[in-house]
Design an enzyme around this catalytic site. Structure first.
Site, PDB file in Angstrom:
ATOM      1  N   GLY A 192     -19.762  21.503  25.633  1.00  0.00           N
ATOM      2  CA  GLY A 192     -20.814  21.075  24.980  1.00  0.00           C
ATOM      3  C   GLY A 192     -21.193  19.808  25.503  1.00  0.00           C
ATOM      4  O   GLY A 192     -20.950  19.323  26.466  1.00  0.00           O
ATOM      5  N   ALA A 242     -20.457  16.731  24.792  1.00  0.00           N
ATOM      6  CA  ALA A 242     -19.208  15.650  24.829  1.00  0.00           C
ATOM      7  C   ALA A 242     -18.583  16.145  26.098  1.00  0.00           C
ATOM      8  O   ALA A 242     -18.369  15.270  27.065  1.00  0.00           O
ATOM      9  CB  ALA A 242     -18.255  15.774  23.671  1.00  0.00           C
ATOM     10  N   GLY A 273     -32.919  16.676  17.454  1.00  0.00           N
ATOM     11  CA  GLY A 273     -32.773  15.774  18.659  1.00  0.00           C
ATOM     12  C   GLY A 273     -31.638  14.585  18.795  1.00  0.00           C
ATOM     13  O   GLY A 273     -30.411  15.039  17.922  1.00  0.00           O
ATOM     14  N   GLU A 328     -36.449  11.876  10.994  1.00  0.00           N
ATOM     15  CA  GLU A 328     -35.493  12.642  10.043  1.00  0.00           C
ATOM     16  C   GLU A 328     -35.275  11.944   8.864  1.00  0.00           C
ATOM     17  O   GLU A 328     -35.123  10.643   8.956  1.00  0.00           O
ATOM     18  CB  GLU A 328     -34.234  13.354  11.012  1.00  0.00           C
ATOM     19  CG  GLU A 328     -34.750  14.375  11.830  1.00  0.00           C
ATOM     20  CD  GLU A 328     -33.655  14.882  12.493  1.00  0.00           C
ATOM     21  OE1 GLU A 328     -32.298  14.458  12.121  1.00  0.00           O
ATOM     22  OE2 GLU A 328     -33.814  15.531  13.545  1.00  0.00           O
ATOM     23  N   HIS A 348     -25.697  21.473   5.884  1.00  0.00           N
ATOM     24  CA  HIS A 348     -27.269  20.983   6.190  1.00  0.00           C
ATOM     25  C   HIS A 348     -28.082  21.822   5.120  1.00  0.00           C
ATOM     26  O   HIS A 348     -27.851  22.922   4.680  1.00  0.00           O
ATOM     27  CB  HIS A 348     -27.847  21.680   7.437  1.00  0.00           C
ATOM     28  CG  HIS A 348     -29.030  21.382   7.965  1.00  0.00           C
ATOM     29  ND1 HIS A 348     -30.131  21.538   7.479  1.00  0.00           N
ATOM     30  CD2 HIS A 348     -29.240  20.490   9.017  1.00  0.00           C
ATOM     31  CE1 HIS A 348     -31.132  20.965   8.198  1.00  0.00           C
ATOM     32  NE2 HIS A 348     -30.502  20.360   9.122  1.00  0.00           N
ATOM     33  N   ARG A 389     -29.000  13.982   3.932  1.00  0.00           N
ATOM     34  CA  ARG A 389     -28.260  15.409   3.502  1.00  0.00           C
ATOM     35  C   ARG A 389     -27.531  15.653   2.344  1.00  0.00           C
ATOM     36  O   ARG A 389     -27.578  16.732   1.657  1.00  0.00           O
ATOM     37  CB  ARG A 389     -27.835  15.850   4.836  1.00  0.00           C
ATOM     38  CG  ARG A 389     -28.581  16.061   5.948  1.00  0.00           C
ATOM     39  CD  ARG A 389     -28.229  16.693   7.086  1.00  0.00           C
ATOM     40  NE  ARG A 389     -28.870  16.420   8.057  1.00  0.00           N
ATOM     41  CZ  ARG A 389     -28.727  16.886   9.293  1.00  0.00           C
ATOM     42  NH1 ARG A 389     -27.767  16.889   9.498  1.00  0.00           N
ATOM     43  NH2 ARG A 389     -29.747  16.652  10.150  1.00  0.00           N
ATOM     44  N   HIS A 416     -22.254  22.627   8.307  1.00  0.00           N
ATOM     45  CA  HIS A 416     -23.153  22.269   9.352  1.00  0.00           C
ATOM     46  C   HIS A 416     -22.299  21.350  10.453  1.00  0.00           C
ATOM     47  O   HIS A 416     -22.339  21.623  11.538  1.00  0.00           O
ATOM     48  CB  HIS A 416     -24.366  21.567   8.885  1.00  0.00           C
ATOM     49  CG  HIS A 416     -25.170  21.092  10.147  1.00  0.00           C
ATOM     50  ND1 HIS A 416     -25.863  22.061  10.805  1.00  0.00           N
ATOM     51  CD2 HIS A 416     -25.779  19.877  10.446  1.00  0.00           C
ATOM     52  CE1 HIS A 416     -26.628  21.603  11.503  1.00  0.00           C
ATOM     53  NE2 HIS A 416     -26.531  20.154  11.509  1.00  0.00           N
ATOM     54  N   ARG A 421     -22.854  12.024   7.890  1.00  0.00           N
ATOM     55  CA  ARG A 421     -23.555  11.719   9.097  1.00  0.00           C
ATOM     56  C   ARG A 421     -25.055  11.720   8.936  1.00  0.00           C
ATOM     57  O   ARG A 421     -25.751  12.243   8.376  1.00  0.00           O
ATOM     58  CB  ARG A 421     -23.233  12.717   9.957  1.00  0.00           C
ATOM     59  CG  ARG A 421     -24.051  12.574  11.327  1.00  0.00           C
ATOM     60  CD  ARG A 421     -23.560  13.729  12.470  1.00  0.00           C
ATOM     61  NE  ARG A 421     -24.008  15.156  11.740  1.00  0.00           N
ATOM     62  CZ  ARG A 421     -25.278  15.695  12.384  1.00  0.00           C
ATOM     63  NH1 ARG A 421     -25.850  15.274  13.268  1.00  0.00           N
ATOM     64  NH2 ARG A 421     -25.612  16.830  11.870  1.00  0.00           N
ATOM     65  N   LEU A 480     -25.258  14.092  18.551  1.00  0.00           N
ATOM     66  CA  LEU A 480     -25.532  14.071  20.129  1.00  0.00           C
ATOM     67  C   LEU A 480     -25.430  12.690  20.654  1.00  0.00           C
ATOM     68  O   LEU A 480     -24.843  12.740  21.614  1.00  0.00           O
ATOM     69  CB  LEU A 480     -26.844  14.830  20.190  1.00  0.00           C
ATOM     70  CG  LEU A 480     -27.037  16.324  20.055  1.00  0.00           C
ATOM     71  CD1 LEU A 480     -28.439  16.670  20.206  1.00  0.00           C
ATOM     72  CD2 LEU A 480     -26.244  17.229  20.731  1.00  0.00           C
TER      73      LEU A 480
END
Ligand code: FAD
Ligand code: SIN
Length: 528
Positions: free
Chosen positions: A13, A15, A48, A111, A236, A283, A344, A379, A385
């Site tokens: 992925g 990372a 993003g 966001e 999420h 969230r 999530h 988070r 990301l």
């Protein structure tokens, strides 16, 4: 069979791929992925990558938003380092063909929890764009070998496999045992990097792919490493609620463009939970609000209303969401989208520094599988990301300055199948998978109680015994190995949740509703 490489990266992925691309080409690198690339949660990312690229934004602003979402538990030094490297990561990505919208300082998305439009994206297909390009770039490099459908089963610590390779009494990772088709291959490496992502499949409803089974966290835990803050599992708020399309995310960026949460009677309910930030509250707040409204109204979903946006706008800016929901007959410009919260992101993980260094020499953990302290107790959207990419860069760079030892020699014994029998009744594994995920959803979800947690632990202790017995007596299959890892991770989550005697961030415990001000981490090790 034994294979050797300088650096073994388990996981392809964000990372793992970023790390591989940044490693100097005089090192041989092998990337293993249990499914074909492009893959992982990275592939699914919609919103993003959060990074400071505009002169009107600042590292301090991004840090403040991260700390606020993280409920005071963010490690400031770690966060400052990761956030400060955002622009550099964006630049490196662009060099590998991934130029994100907003990279030049404007046009970033908005966001929840962000005080600035700093979410760099590629429409709502950011993860797909990143994962495809980075995988293609890796395939061009002569020093990188990608092996797909290769399932890492266990790490190989010197203390268990080759005592003579222990250095100064400190344990060392020698590589991993890997299932490829029906053979177990011994991979030996100077450095092993776990980049295996999260564990969303621990829960019945998740936004994650089927491959997110917490393998790396379970492997590291079994090898004796410390895991931290696993009670902080992020749900999420808005996954699609539809019988024909599961695990489909409705990006928070849609709320960033003004989409509103309403209940079955059309009432906008966030004003009762966070009147200031409404749908763009962090969230944990939004997920708990939806959970509470569902319980209050006796319904199994809420609605996300984006009908103020035109069809053209939705198709142009949110092609992934629009095609996903129209494929099941929902026209988002005409009608609200049914949504539920779903597991999530794994905020906790294996304790690691920002370059992935762990307690064990020769073993790094990067990306979602790691816990650096960046996210604190919750988070901030689009910060993962960023973390995964920055950790990949830092991990790779540290190898050029300091690469321990040689590839271990052949003293390591091959995997032994002993008297293992083939699994004849797959219903045993299927049933255990389903019950584990139901127990976790019903008893260890968004709102927890001591009673439910204790009951969940009891049930999973019994399941773990059966799973262990199968592990030692049956020929390994991927489903059974994943179930074993999920069972390990689920029990870690429950034990961590029982240990934290407060409610903070993503951990809401009805029996201890207040936040203590001690800000301690929950740590677990195999023999604790
Ligand atoms: P992953 O991308 O999950 O990759 C894991 C890799 O490990 C895969 O290649 C897998 O095959 C491999 N693997 C796992 N176990 C084994 C094993 N035993 N043997 C061999 N290989 C193995 N974050 C953001 O910042 N912004 C977003 O917009 C965003 N949107 C998201 C949307 C969705 C639907 C989801 C699920 C997550 C989203 N996230 C987002 C979170 C973010 O995508 C992930 O945290 C991040 O991509 C994790 O990267 P990773 O490299 O650590 O792991
Ligand atoms: C989203 O697009 O809502 C997900 C973003 C994230 O998980 O960071």
């Amino acid at each position: 069979m034994t294979k050797a490489t300088d650096i073994l990266i388990i996981g392809g992925g964000m990372a793992g791929l970023t790390c591989a691309l940044e490693i100097p080409d005089n090192f041989s690198v092998t990337i293993l992925s249990k499914i074909e690339l492009p893959t992982g949660s990275t592939f699914l990312a919609q919103g993003g990558l959060a990074a400071v690229t505009s002169e009107n934004d600042s590292i301090d602003n991004h840090l403040r938003d991260t700390q606020r979402a993280g409920a005071g538990m963010v490690n400031e030094k770690v966060a400052r380092q990761i956030i400060s490297m955002g622009a550099e990561l964006v630049h490196r990505l662009s060099g590998w063909g991934v130029t994100l919208e907003g990279s030049n300082g404007d046009g970033g998305g908005m966001e929840g929890g962000h005080s600035f439009r700093r979410v760099l994206h590629y429409f709502d297909q950011t993860g797909r764009f990143i994962a495809e390009h980075l995988a293609d770039e890796c395939r061009k490099r002569s020093n990188i070998t990608i092996i797909e459908n290769a399932f890492a089963i266990n790490l190989i610590p010197a203390s268990r496999e080759a005592l003579s390779l222990l250095r100064k009494g400190c344990d060392r990772c020698l590589g991993a045992y890997v299932l490829i088709e029906d053979r177990v291959v011994t991979f030996l490496a100077r450095e092993t990097v776990l980049a295996t992502g999260g564990a969303g499949k621990t829960y019945r409803y998740t936004s994650n792919q089927d491959s997110s089974t917490g393998d790396g966290i379970a492997m590291a835990f079994r090898a004796g490493l410390t895991v931290r803050n696993m009670e902080f599992y992020q749900f999420h708020p808005t996954c699609l609620y539809h019988p024909d399309k599961r695990n489909f995310l409705i990006t928070e960026a849609l709320r960033g463009e003004g989409a509103r949460l309403i209940n079955g009677t059309g009432k906008r309910f966030m004003k009762y939970y966070d009147p200031e930030r409404m749908e763009l509250a962090p969230r944990d707040v939004v997920a708990r609000a939806i959970d509470s409204e569902m319980k209050r109204n006796g319904t199994d979903h809420m609605l996300l209303d984006a009908t103020h946006l035109s069809r053209d706008f939705l198709e142009e800016h949110f092609p992934e969401v629009t095609s996903g929901v129209t494929s099941v007959g929902i026209m988002p410009w005409e009608e609200p989208i049914p949504v539920v919260p779903a597991a999530h992101y794994c905020v906790g993980g294996v304790v690691a520094a920002t370059d992935g260094r762990t307690e064990m020499t020769g073993l790094r953990v990067i990306g979602e599988a790691a816990s650096t302290g960046f996210h604190g107790a919750n988070r901030l959207g689009s910060n993962s990301l960023l973390e995964a990419g920055v950790m990949g860069l830092l991990c790779a760079r540290s190898f050029s300055s300091e690469m321990p030892g040689q590839i271990p020699s052949t003293e390591i014994r091959d995997w032994s199948f002993g008297r293992a029998e083939p699994l004849e009744e797959s219903v045993l594994v299927d049933h255990s998978w389903a019950s584990l995920r139901s127990v976790m959803w019903d008893y260890v979800g968004i709102v927890k109680t001591d009673k439910r947690l204790r009951r969940a632990l009891k049930l999973l202790d019994v399941l773990a015994e059966e799973v262990e017995e199968d592990y030692w007596t049956l020929m390994p299959t991927i489903e059974q190995l994943e179930l074993r890892n999920l069972t390990t991770v689920a029990r870690i989550i429950i034990r961590s949740a029982l240990k934290r005697r407060e409610s903070v961030g993503l951990h809401f415990l009805v029996d201890c509703p207040y936040t203590s001000h001690t800000r301690t981490d929950t740590v677990l090790k195999i023999n604790m």
